[in-house]
Design a protein around this motif. Structure first.
Motif, PDB file in Angstrom:
ATOM      1  N   SER A 217     -10.673   1.756 -11.503  1.00  0.00           N
ATOM      2  CA  SER A 217     -10.732   1.758  -9.829  1.00  0.00           C
ATOM      3  C   SER A 217      -9.925   0.364  -9.547  1.00  0.00           C
ATOM      4  O   SER A 217      -9.968  -0.401 -10.297  1.00  0.00           O
ATOM      5  CB  SER A 217     -12.105   1.842  -9.292  1.00  0.00           C
ATOM      6  OG  SER A 217     -12.838   3.020  -9.628  1.00  0.00           O
ATOM      7  N   CYS A 218      -9.391   0.491  -8.556  1.00  0.00           N
ATOM      8  CA  CYS A 218      -8.618  -0.679  -8.085  1.00  0.00           C
ATOM      9  C   CYS A 218      -9.290  -0.878  -6.447  1.00  0.00           C
ATOM     10  O   CYS A 218      -8.511   0.059  -5.578  1.00  0.00           O
ATOM     11  CB  CYS A 218      -7.013  -0.507  -8.280  1.00  0.00           C
ATOM     12  SG  CYS A 218      -6.282  -1.835  -7.302  1.00  0.00           S
ATOM     13  N   ALA A 219      -9.736  -1.843  -6.345  1.00  0.00           N
ATOM     14  CA  ALA A 219     -10.246  -1.978  -4.560  1.00  0.00           C
ATOM     15  C   ALA A 219      -9.522  -3.108  -4.139  1.00  0.00           C
ATOM     16  O   ALA A 219      -9.395  -4.215  -4.724  1.00  0.00           O
ATOM     17  CB  ALA A 219     -11.696  -2.335  -4.701  1.00  0.00           C
ATOM     18  N   ALA A 220      -9.153  -2.843  -2.877  1.00  0.00           N
ATOM     19  CA  ALA A 220      -8.484  -3.858  -2.304  1.00  0.00           C
ATOM     20  C   ALA A 220      -9.328  -4.586  -1.097  1.00  0.00           C
ATOM     21  O   ALA A 220     -10.231  -4.003  -0.471  1.00  0.00           O
ATOM     22  CB  ALA A 220      -7.291  -3.293  -1.441  1.00  0.00           C
ATOM     23  N   PHE A 221      -9.454  -5.869  -1.230  1.00  0.00           N
ATOM     24  CA  PHE A 221     -10.241  -6.815  -0.059  1.00  0.00           C
ATOM     25  C   PHE A 221      -8.975  -7.570   0.469  1.00  0.00           C
ATOM     26  O   PHE A 221      -8.196  -8.107   0.285  1.00  0.00           O
ATOM     27  CB  PHE A 221     -11.044  -7.622  -0.969  1.00  0.00           C
ATOM     28  CG  PHE A 221     -12.283  -6.834  -1.565  1.00  0.00           C
ATOM     29  CD1 PHE A 221     -11.995  -6.440  -2.985  1.00  0.00           C
ATOM     30  CD2 PHE A 221     -13.241  -6.254  -1.090  1.00  0.00           C
ATOM     31  CE1 PHE A 221     -12.747  -5.773  -3.902  1.00  0.00           C
ATOM     32  CE2 PHE A 221     -14.262  -5.453  -1.744  1.00  0.00           C
ATOM     33  CZ  PHE A 221     -14.053  -5.159  -3.111  1.00  0.00           C
ATOM     34  N   GLY A 222      -9.356  -7.814   2.037  1.00  0.00           N
ATOM     35  CA  GLY A 222      -8.432  -8.642   2.905  1.00  0.00           C
ATOM     36  C   GLY A 222      -7.401  -7.868   3.197  1.00  0.00           C
ATOM     37  O   GLY A 222      -6.629  -8.531   4.170  1.00  0.00           O
TER      38      GLY A 222
ATOM     39  N   LYS B 254     -11.454   4.584   1.453  1.00  0.00           N
ATOM     40  CA  LYS B 254     -12.416   3.776   0.641  1.00  0.00           C
ATOM     41  C   LYS B 254     -11.356   2.413   0.231  1.00  0.00           C
ATOM     42  O   LYS B 254     -11.977   1.658  -0.297  1.00  0.00           O
ATOM     43  CB  LYS B 254     -13.036   4.409  -0.388  1.00  0.00           C
ATOM     44  CG  LYS B 254     -13.893   5.430  -0.218  1.00  0.00           C
ATOM     45  CD  LYS B 254     -14.246   6.067  -1.441  1.00  0.00           C
ATOM     46  CE  LYS B 254     -15.595   7.255  -1.016  1.00  0.00           C
ATOM     47  NZ  LYS B 254     -16.052   7.733  -2.260  1.00  0.00           N
ATOM     48  N   ASN B 255     -10.228   2.577   0.668  1.00  0.00           N
ATOM     49  CA  ASN B 255      -9.059   1.465   0.247  1.00  0.00           C
ATOM     50  C   ASN B 255      -9.208   1.075  -1.306  1.00  0.00           C
ATOM     51  O   ASN B 255      -9.124   0.035  -1.819  1.00  0.00           O
ATOM     52  CB  ASN B 255      -9.699   0.111   0.993  1.00  0.00           C
ATOM     53  CG  ASN B 255      -8.658  -0.799   1.441  1.00  0.00           C
ATOM     54  OD1 ASN B 255      -7.308  -0.199   1.713  1.00  0.00           O
ATOM     55  ND2 ASN B 255      -8.654  -1.971   1.534  1.00  0.00           N
ATOM     56  N   THR B 256      -9.170   2.372  -1.924  1.00  0.00           N
ATOM     57  CA  THR B 256      -9.265   2.117  -3.505  1.00  0.00           C
ATOM     58  C   THR B 256      -8.284   3.142  -3.955  1.00  0.00           C
ATOM     59  O   THR B 256      -7.960   4.219  -3.585  1.00  0.00           O
ATOM     60  CB  THR B 256     -10.612   2.563  -3.947  1.00  0.00           C
ATOM     61  OG1 THR B 256     -11.642   1.648  -3.201  1.00  0.00           O
ATOM     62  CG2 THR B 256     -10.951   2.677  -5.357  1.00  0.00           C
ATOM     63  N   VAL B 257      -7.871   2.746  -5.167  1.00  0.00           N
ATOM     64  CA  VAL B 257      -7.004   3.752  -6.108  1.00  0.00           C
ATOM     65  C   VAL B 257      -7.480   3.848  -7.292  1.00  0.00           C
ATOM     66  O   VAL B 257      -8.080   2.943  -7.934  1.00  0.00           O
ATOM     67  CB  VAL B 257      -5.562   3.203  -6.214  1.00  0.00           C
ATOM     68  CG1 VAL B 257      -4.760   3.662  -6.930  1.00  0.00           C
ATOM     69  CG2 VAL B 257      -4.728   3.145  -4.779  1.00  0.00           C
ATOM     70  N   TYR B 258      -7.299   5.045  -7.997  1.00  0.00           N
ATOM     71  CA  TYR B 258      -8.113   5.297  -9.079  1.00  0.00           C
ATOM     72  C   TYR B 258      -6.851   5.769 -10.447  1.00  0.00           C
ATOM     73  O   TYR B 258      -5.909   6.335 -10.061  1.00  0.00           O
ATOM     74  CB  TYR B 258      -8.796   6.611  -9.077  1.00  0.00           C
ATOM     75  CG  TYR B 258     -10.145   6.314  -7.825  1.00  0.00           C
ATOM     76  CD1 TYR B 258      -9.844   6.885  -6.632  1.00  0.00           C
ATOM     77  CD2 TYR B 258     -11.128   5.563  -8.115  1.00  0.00           C
ATOM     78  CE1 TYR B 258     -10.719   6.633  -5.588  1.00  0.00           C
ATOM     79  CE2 TYR B 258     -12.120   5.633  -7.165  1.00  0.00           C
ATOM     80  CZ  TYR B 258     -11.784   5.890  -5.849  1.00  0.00           C
ATOM     81  OH  TYR B 258     -12.899   5.684  -4.916  1.00  0.00           O
TER      82      TYR B 258
END
Length: 124
Positions: A21-26, A76-80
């Motif tokens: 998973s790759c989650a982004a913040f900001g 979810k602001n996420t890439v898998y």
């Protein structure tokens, strides 16, 4: 602060599966192409897969075609990255990266934001 955080790496036997998973913040990933790269010890970083901002276009390295699947959930602001039929040569540190482009490049130089990486080890 703009940040990408990878997770899901680990030790797996050959033939096994992992989902990164790759989650982004900001910031929101909605307008970014996202890619996965990997780097094995003593080797250059190589592009594994990437996905367009809409998710409608994807690209894969020949070595992972048919085994890996990239997807994204913008809500979810996420890439898998779903990795199946893993091989020892898939071992390395996996990084996600973001590029503000409509294209789906596989070169590291095209990406401006990077995560810290997650280790994937495929071994019996």
């Amino acid at each position: 602060q703009l940040q990408l955080v990878e997770s899901g790496g680990g030790l797996v036997q050959p033939g096994g599966s992992l989902r990164l998973s790759c989650a982004a913040f900001g910031f929101t990933l909605d307008y970014y192409t996202i890619a996965w790269f990997r780097q094995a010890p003593g080797k250059e970083r190589e592009g594994v897969s990437c996905i367009s901002s809409s998710g409608g276009n994807t690209n894969y390295a020949d070595s992972v075609k048919g085994r890996f699947t990239i997807s994204r959930d913008n809500a979810k602001n996420t890439v898998y990255l779903q990795m199946n039929s893993l091989r020892p040569e898939d071992t390395g540190i996996y990084y996600c990266a973001a590029a503000g482009t409509y294209y789906i490049p596989m070169q590291a130089r095209d990406y401006g934001y990077w995560g810290q990486g997650t280790q994937v080890t495929v071994s019996s």
